[in-house]
Design an enzyme around this catalytic site. Structure first.
Site, PDB file in Angstrom:
ATOM      1  N   ALA A 146      17.454  21.138  37.379  1.00 24.41           N
ATOM      2  CA  ALA A 146      17.412  22.581  37.639  1.00 24.41           C
ATOM      3  C   ALA A 146      17.817  23.378  36.409  1.00 24.41           C
ATOM      4  O   ALA A 146      17.247  24.430  36.117  1.00 24.41           O
ATOM      5  CB  ALA A 146      18.339  22.931  38.806  1.00 24.41           C
ATOM      6  N   GLU A 147      18.802  22.874  35.682  1.00 19.33           N
ATOM      7  CA  GLU A 147      19.333  23.619  34.546  1.00 19.33           C
ATOM      8  C   GLU A 147      18.377  23.649  33.356  1.00 19.33           C
ATOM      9  O   GLU A 147      18.118  24.717  32.792  1.00 19.33           O
ATOM     10  CB  GLU A 147      20.670  23.006  34.103  1.00 19.33           C
ATOM     11  CG  GLU A 147      21.837  23.306  35.019  1.00 19.33           C
ATOM     12  CD  GLU A 147      22.345  24.726  34.860  1.00 19.33           C
ATOM     13  OE1 GLU A 147      21.922  25.422  33.922  1.00 19.33           O
ATOM     14  OE2 GLU A 147      23.156  25.142  35.692  1.00 19.33           O
ATOM     15  N   SER A 148      17.894  22.491  32.952  1.00 13.20           N
ATOM     16  CA  SER A 148      17.163  22.417  31.680  1.00 13.20           C
ATOM     17  C   SER A 148      15.854  21.658  31.742  1.00 13.20           C
ATOM     18  O   SER A 148      15.137  21.616  30.741  1.00 13.20           O
ATOM     19  CB  SER A 148      18.052  21.744  30.629  1.00 13.20           C
ATOM     20  OG  SER A 148      18.204  20.360  30.936  1.00 13.20           O
TER      21      SER A 148
END
Length: 257
Positions: A146-148
């Site tokens: 989700a982050e990167s």
């Protein structure tokens, strides 16, 4: 009328004698509450900030807390008159104010898109971090996805870096010297998530919200902050977590009856 920021904020350094051209204001934190003061507060962790008397606009030392009302108090401390926005013993009300801090926590929806699990991305590092911290391997991967999107070189518009998108201050606190190193980022992110899970007694939803928007935001809203970015992020991580668990051979979680 209650003074607005920056008037109330600018008042603090003006009350404190200092060298010409600059004044010192202390940003003090105690039990996740923030205050500004003209001297270090007993019982708080305080950092000194220099404010230029000639600055066009006073800097925002509060952080991103939306709009809130407060009180500036005066009291005697070590034989001197000091001012603080925290009501400490011996304090007297000096003035009331309203602060409108800028919107936009570090919250963001994340750079990664919901999609099929990518079990081959940094697999060795995730397994090692999960073993070292006890944090669910599938959840670590869901956060990174989700982050990167697992991009070790990713940098967000908010300034977050690396696979786990650590903010610079958080990376420093975690001892991550190179946030663009996949191994360091994953290891640091796992340790941070372990601390968040301990704080929220294993509640992954609150831990994900705090990872995204900050502990202070979760504390202020007594739960997941109502930011569109954070709501989207928590939903994304939840969906990805289920996909990674299934891809890694775990049975799907179902509500208790």
């Amino acid at each position: 009328m209650k003074p607005l920021l920056p008037a109330a904020l600018a008042l603090l350094p003006l009350l404190l004698p200092g060298t010409a051209g600059a004044r010192t204001v202390y940003r003090c934190v105690q039990n996740n509450t923030v205050s500004l003061a003209t001297a270090p507060e007993p019982g708080s962790t305080c950092k000194a900030r220099q404010i230029d008397d000639n600055a066009v606009q006073a800097p925002n030392l509060w952080g991103n807390m939306g709009v809130f009302s407060g009180t500036l108090y005066e009291r005697e401390q070590d034989g001197q008159r000091v001012y603080s926005t925290r009501n400490l013993p011996g304090s007297r009300v000096f003035l009331k104010f309203t602060v409108a801090t800028p919107p936009g926590e570090p919250a963001h929806e994340g750079l990664g898109k919901v999609g099929p699990p990518q079990l081959n991305r940094h697999a060795k590092q995730f397994k090692a971090a999960a073993r070292a911290t006890g944090v669910d391997d599938a959840w670590l991967r869901a956060i990174a996805h989700a982050e990167s999107g697992f991009d070790a070189g990713a940098v967000s518009p908010k300034g977050a870096q690396g696979v786990m998108q650590l903010m610079p201050d958080t990376a420093t606190e975690l001892g991550v010297s190179d946030p663009l190193s996949a191994e360091q980022s994953i290891n640091g992110g796992a340790r941070y998530l372990k601390a968040l899970l301990a704080r929220y007694k294993g509640d992954r939803t609150l831990a994900a919200a705090a990872y995204n928007a900050g502990i202070g935001a979760v504390t202020r809203y007594k739960g997941v902050p109502p930011y569109a970015e954070t709501l989207a992020y928590v939903e994304k991580v939840g969906a990805l977590y289920m996909r990674y668990r299934e891809a890694m051979g775990f049975k799907a979680e179902t509500p208790a009856r």
